[in-house]
Motif scaffolding. Structure first.
Motif, PDB file in Angstrom:
ATOM      1  N   THR A  77       0.802  -1.155  -0.097  1.00 53.32           N
ATOM      2  CA  THR A  77       0.073   0.099  -0.060  1.00 53.32           C
ATOM      3  C   THR A  77       0.884   1.156  -0.051  1.00 53.32           C
ATOM      4  O   THR A  77       1.738   1.600   0.807  1.00 53.32           O
ATOM      5  N   LYS A 135      -0.224  -7.325  -5.324  1.00 52.69           N
ATOM      6  CA  LYS A 135      -1.210  -6.202  -5.120  1.00 52.69           C
ATOM      7  C   LYS A 135      -0.699  -4.966  -4.974  1.00 52.69           C
ATOM      8  O   LYS A 135       0.592  -4.817  -4.044  1.00 52.69           O
ATOM      9  N   ASN A 174      -2.005  -1.092  -3.484  1.00 54.35           N
ATOM     10  CA  ASN A 174      -2.965  -0.070  -3.515  1.00 54.35           C
ATOM     11  C   ASN A 174      -2.379   1.368  -3.377  1.00 54.35           C
ATOM     12  O   ASN A 174      -1.369   1.534  -2.885  1.00 54.35           O
ATOM     13  N   SER A 221      -5.107  -1.122  -7.135  1.00 54.11           N
ATOM     14  CA  SER A 221      -6.636  -0.347  -6.951  1.00 54.11           C
ATOM     15  C   SER A 221      -6.273   0.822  -6.137  1.00 54.11           C
ATOM     16  O   SER A 221      -5.145   1.234  -5.795  1.00 54.11           O
ATOM     17  N   LEU A 234      -7.293   3.824  -3.626  1.00 54.23           N
ATOM     18  CA  LEU A 234      -7.836   3.945  -2.403  1.00 54.23           C
ATOM     19  C   LEU A 234      -8.334   5.504  -2.157  1.00 54.23           C
ATOM     20  O   LEU A 234      -7.259   6.335  -2.119  1.00 54.23           O
TER      21      LEU A 234
END
Ligand code: NDP
Length: 285
Positions: A128, A150, A152, A177, A179
């Motif tokens: 993240t 992944k 973020n 993704s 956020l």
């Protein structure tokens, strides 16, 4: 006779640049390796980069670092780009290869080396990233290229954040993704590595920290900061208090500098000398 009185030249273009300590670190490295190189810290105002890049060619400089505000604009004055720099859309270092200027971005690679030095790999991990500016772009793209599962991206400006997540989805194997980040950010529970790649906490605003719900940081997470001045950020302090492993921004600074050193000179960088020089510069043990 036959003596050489000419040093090889490298350096940095930026504005502001007065407080950038890179030159001290690189010059210590040149000295340690017995290389007759000089690193010049040069103030280049916005709008003057075209002339400055002509000077790189005219002075036969071996290369140059770019910092704020030139990392993106420099692309138009280069002959070639590395694949990663093209993907990131920004360049922090240039090598003059016999008159051809080649641009690379070593910020994210320096970050990954710093992580590896602490025994952390991003492969298969959920990362993240706070921020979607230059440093965040370099870090998130390199994490994705290095096999993160992944990525973020949390950013205040939704357009910048969405664009970066879209780029990673389109051009790498990672699942990215965006956020939204309006108020206290809850760190996704599956995060393995959390990175502050915003400018929050940078000197002189050392009492600032990113607006995060710090209780969502878990002891299993690794938490890292790009801020190196001062490296003891409140962000890392809060994470450390929750039991997370923390990694400060000095390692990234040293390791991108070490990669630049090698790209310019072809010589392995004396990383220990560079680390100690920076620690001395910041009054750290
Ligand atoms: P940019 O200006 O390109 O990006 C800044 C980022 O910080 C943006 O995502 C911006 O969000 C975000 N931001 C700024 N203020 C806030 C805030 N109050 N709350 C939340 N987000 C905020 O800068 P860079 O990416 O070039 O640099 C970022 C930091 O990284 C700097 O401190 C720099 O010194 C450091 N750095 C460290 C390196 C190292 O080797 N350790 C190497 C390179 C950089 P938004 O888009 O919403 O405005």
């Amino acid at each position: 006779m036959g003596k050489n009185y000419r040093s090889e030249l490298v350096g940095a273009f930026g504005c502001p640049i007065d407080e950038n300590p890179t030159g001290v670190m690189e010059e210590a490295a040149f000295q340690a390796k017995g290389l007759d190189y000089r690193y010049l810290t040069i103030k280049v105002n916005e709008g003057d980069l075209e002339d400055a890049m002509k000077a790189v060619r005219a002075f036969n400089m071996r290369g140059i670092n770019l910092t704020i505000p030139h990392k993106v604009e420099v692309l138009r004055y280069l002959d070639e780009l590395s694949e990663a720099a093209e993907l990131i859309g920004a360049v922090n270092m240039v090598v003059n290869k016999d008159g051809k200027l080649w641009g690379e971005n070593t910020d994210g690679k320096g970050f990954l080396t710093s992580l590896r030095g602490e025994g952390i790999s991003v492969e298969g991990k959920a990362v993240t990233v706070l921020g979607a500016g230059g440093a965040a772009r370099a870090i998130s793209v390199e994490c994705a290229l290095a096999g993160a599962a992944k990525v973020n991206i949390a950013n205040r400006d939704a357009e910048r954040g969405t664009e970066l997540a879209g780029l990673i989805n389109e051009r790498t194997g990672a699942d990215a993704s965006f956020l939204p980040w309006d108020t206290k950010l809850k760190v996704p529970a599956d995060t393995d590595i959390l990175i502050n790649a915003t400018s929050v906490g940078l000197y002189p605003n050392v009492n600032d920290k990113p607006d995060v719900d710090y209780d969502t940081i878990k002891p299993e997470m690794t938490v890292s900061d790009v801020i190196f001045n001062d490296p003891h950020t409140l962000f890392l302090w809060e994470a450390g208090r929750r039991g997370a492993k923390t990694i400060n921004g000095l390692g990234m600074l040293v390791n991108q500098g070490a990669l630049n050193f090698t790209l310019w000179t072809g010589v392995e960088a004396p990383v220990d000398v560079m680390t100690q020089t920076l620690k001395n510069e910041f009054g750290l043990k």
